[in-house]
Design a protein around this motif. Structure first.
Motif, PDB file in Angstrom:
ATOM      1  N   ALA A 191       8.181   2.787 -12.490  1.00 28.37           N
ATOM      2  CA  ALA A 191       7.654   2.747 -11.121  1.00 28.37           C
ATOM      3  C   ALA A 191       7.645   4.132 -10.493  1.00 28.37           C
ATOM      4  O   ALA A 191       6.902   4.394  -9.544  1.00 28.37           O
ATOM      5  CB  ALA A 191       8.480   1.787 -10.267  1.00 28.37           C
ATOM      6  N   GLY A 192       8.481   5.047 -11.018  1.00 27.15           N
ATOM      7  CA  GLY A 192       8.421   6.448 -10.595  1.00 27.15           C
ATOM      8  C   GLY A 192       8.886   6.716  -9.179  1.00 27.15           C
ATOM      9  O   GLY A 192       8.417   7.672  -8.541  1.00 27.15           O
ATOM     10  N   VAL A 246       7.662  -0.053  -0.980  1.00 20.92           N
ATOM     11  CA  VAL A 246       7.712  -1.486  -0.725  1.00 20.92           C
ATOM     12  C   VAL A 246       7.799  -2.233  -2.053  1.00 20.92           C
ATOM     13  O   VAL A 246       6.962  -2.033  -2.939  1.00 20.92           O
ATOM     14  CB  VAL A 246       6.485  -1.977   0.069  1.00 20.92           C
ATOM     15  CG1 VAL A 246       6.479  -3.510   0.162  1.00 20.92           C
ATOM     16  CG2 VAL A 246       6.476  -1.378   1.468  1.00 20.92           C
ATOM     17  N   ASP A 247       8.834  -3.058  -2.193  1.00 19.49           N
ATOM     18  CA  ASP A 247       8.948  -3.989  -3.312  1.00 19.49           C
ATOM     19  C   ASP A 247       8.390  -5.308  -2.801  1.00 19.49           C
ATOM     20  O   ASP A 247       9.060  -6.054  -2.095  1.00 19.49           O
ATOM     21  CB  ASP A 247      10.416  -4.124  -3.733  1.00 19.49           C
ATOM     22  CG  ASP A 247      10.596  -4.990  -4.972  1.00 19.49           C
ATOM     23  OD1 ASP A 247       9.603  -5.550  -5.464  1.00 19.49           O
ATOM     24  OD2 ASP A 247      11.754  -5.127  -5.443  1.00 19.49           O
ATOM     25  N   ARG A 250       4.474   4.182  -2.086  1.00 14.55           N
ATOM     26  CA  ARG A 250       4.552   3.524  -3.390  1.00 14.55           C
ATOM     27  C   ARG A 250       4.801   2.031  -3.169  1.00 14.55           C
ATOM     28  O   ARG A 250       5.706   1.645  -2.421  1.00 14.55           O
ATOM     29  CB  ARG A 250       5.680   4.139  -4.211  1.00 14.55           C
ATOM     30  CG  ARG A 250       5.676   3.764  -5.702  1.00 14.55           C
ATOM     31  CD  ARG A 250       6.730   4.604  -6.445  1.00 14.55           C
ATOM     32  NE  ARG A 250       6.502   6.031  -6.259  1.00 14.55           N
ATOM     33  CZ  ARG A 250       5.766   6.793  -7.056  1.00 14.55           C
ATOM     34  NH1 ARG A 250       5.182   6.245  -8.108  1.00 14.55           N
ATOM     35  NH2 ARG A 250       5.615   8.082  -6.808  1.00 14.55           N
ATOM     36  N   VAL A 251       4.012   1.205  -3.831  1.00 12.13           N
ATOM     37  CA  VAL A 251       4.198  -0.249  -3.765  1.00 12.13           C
ATOM     38  C   VAL A 251       4.455  -0.761  -5.180  1.00 12.13           C
ATOM     39  O   VAL A 251       3.674  -0.486  -6.102  1.00 12.13           O
ATOM     40  CB  VAL A 251       2.974  -0.969  -3.174  1.00 12.13           C
ATOM     41  CG1 VAL A 251       3.238  -2.478  -3.100  1.00 12.13           C
ATOM     42  CG2 VAL A 251       2.642  -0.425  -1.794  1.00 12.13           C
ATOM     43  N   GLY A 309      -1.413   7.270  -2.324  1.00 10.11           N
ATOM     44  CA  GLY A 309      -0.253   6.440  -2.646  1.00 10.11           C
ATOM     45  C   GLY A 309      -0.409   5.743  -3.985  1.00 10.11           C
ATOM     46  O   GLY A 309      -1.516   5.636  -4.532  1.00 10.11           O
ATOM     47  N   THR A 310       0.710   5.250  -4.519  1.00  2.17           N
ATOM     48  CA  THR A 310       0.753   4.689  -5.869  1.00  2.17           C
ATOM     49  C   THR A 310       1.099   3.209  -5.840  1.00  2.17           C
ATOM     50  O   THR A 310       2.017   2.785  -5.140  1.00  2.17           O
ATOM     51  CB  THR A 310       1.801   5.431  -6.729  1.00  2.17           C
ATOM     52  OG1 THR A 310       1.456   6.810  -6.794  1.00  2.17           O
ATOM     53  CG2 THR A 310       1.862   4.855  -8.134  1.00  2.17           C
TER      54      THR A 310
END
Length: 430
Positions: A226-227, A235-236, A306-307, A356-357
């Motif tokens: 996930a980096g 956000v998970d 990042r999501v 964003g990723t």
């Protein structure tokens, strides 16, 4: 209970599962409630027999010529536990609480039965309707992969580096003889007993102090891929019990803003105690149910770095741990999951800031839930593009994984892990 009495109990439970098509956990629990004389060790050993039987349900029934609890268990003792006919006969001796003696036909089946002519769904112990999808992924490796998928899973833990190093945890658990996981730098593998049972890690003092979490190495690797980086807003989105949220918090040293949520608030229930125990800094946003339901992430749209989407899926990659699940899987289950995956991916895309990723993860081996889900998002959201997942964060992984068109696929035969899929996407900056 004697070993033979445990076999009788396992046969009774398997017959119940077959007759009523009920979850194995429910059948095992009900048997235990009706037989309170059985100690915890007996119940664990019986459960191990039942789950081994479910792992080899189709192949055992083929070998023995019928699908009954008795036939499945006899076949399992040969196929899964490697017992020869005389050893099996000594357990089926008809003594008090023991199963009736083997018949001449059963002895002949044990001695002569073969999977040589068995169709792939039997030889590989898998539902026939998923084989075309699995063949599309595995090609000529289909049967070898399915055979490994029918074995027992190892017992892995992820060391909580917020509290100590892997070396320190290994020293604290020395009585369990743990070894380092081959790929994840966060993991330890605890040996199982001959019957497939591991130690009661959930009562170990180090676990109670938050020193580790029970987590398959594949799930650990997916978290690493996930980096996550310090300083990011992450956000998970399908956090469930919080396993990956805890891993991301440890990876960033609690230096990221980490928000965990899930569409089903019931799945979030365990996360609070796990956070307290681990010391992980995670903001949990629990959605309301009913008419008052609101989007708990609306304030974050377009701003998240990042999501992580650990999507709801059929769980085909976890059949080693959950053999009951493969026999309960239906075509309708797959179509329902595909719809859920599209919905959650669309929500994830709206959260991303430019640049964003988005990291998409499943514990599935089915291309419909993996590459096809990513392709669906790319068609619906033109501002999202696929990028290569950085495998360098897990040394040695590059040589092990199976590459797909959009991501990478782990599998028991290649990586020795559950069957995790990981794909990475980004929102275009311009």
């Amino acid at each position: 209970m004697t070993p033979s009495a445990r076999l009788s109990a396992a046969i009774e439970i398997l017959d119940d599962i077959l007759a009523r098509r009920r979850p194995a956990a429910d059948a095992i629990k009900d048997w235990g409630l009706a037989h309170r004389f059985a100690g915890s060790g007996d119940r664990a050993a019986i459960a191990s027999l039942v789950y081994d039987g479910l792992r080899r349900r189709a192949s055992s029934a083929w070998i023995m010529g019928e699908e009954t609890g008795r036939a499945i268990l006899i076949g399992t003792l040969r196929l899964q536990r490697g017992l020869a006919e005389p050893s099996i006969a000594s357990l089926f001796d008809g003594a008090r609480f023991a199963p009736p003696p083997l018949t001449e036909a059963e002895r002949a089946r044990l001695l002569e039965g073969s999977l040589t002519e068995a169709p792939p769904e039997v030889a590989g112990d898998a539902p026939a309707f998923v084989l075309p999808s699995l063949a599309a992924l595995f090609g000529e490796d289909l049967l070898p992969e399915l055979r490994v998928l029918a074995r027992r899973a190892p017992l892995d833990i992820r060391v909580n580096t917020l509290k100590q190093s892997r070396a320190a945890a290994a020293e604290a658990l020395a009585d369990l003889s743990p070894v380092e996981t081959p790929l994840s730098a966060l993991g330890l593998r605890v040996p199982l007993g001959e019957d497939g049972r591991g130690p009661a890690l959930h009562v170990d003092p180090l676990f109670l102090e938050g020193g580790f979490e029970i987590q398959d190495e594949g799930s650990q690797i997916a978290s690493l891929l996930a980096g996550a980086k310090p300083g990011e807003t992450i956000v998970d989105l399908c956090a469930g019990g919080g396993g990956k949220s805890l891993a991301l918090a440890a990876m960033t040293g609690n230096a990221a803003r980490l928000i965990a949520t899930d569409a089903d608030p019931r799945r979030l229930a365990p996360i609070h105690e796990r956070l307290r125990r681990s010391g992980a800094a995670v903001e949990v946003r629990t959605p309301r149910t009913g008419k008052a339901r609101a989007d708990v992430l609306a304030d974050l749209d377009g701003s998240v770095d990042r999501v992580l989407v650990d999507a709801p899926c059929t769980g085909t990659g976890t059949w080693r741990r959950n053999p009951d699940a493969k026999w309960r899987l239906r075509p309708g289950s797959l179509s329902g999951r595909i719809a859920e995956q599209a919905e959650v991916l669309d929500r994830a895309a709206r959260l991303l800031r430019p640049g964003g990723t988005l990291v998409y993860v499943t514990c599935s081996l089915l291309p419909e839930e993996n590459d096809a889900a990513v392709d669906g998002l790319l068609k619906r959201e033109r501002a999202i593009r696929a990028v290569a997942t950085d495998l360098a964060v897990v040394p040695g992984l590059d040589e092990k994984v199976r590459r797909t068109e959009r991501g990478i696929q782990m599998s028991p035969a290649l990586t020795g892990t559950d069957g995790f899929y990981v794909a990475t996407m980004t929102r275009k900056s311009g």
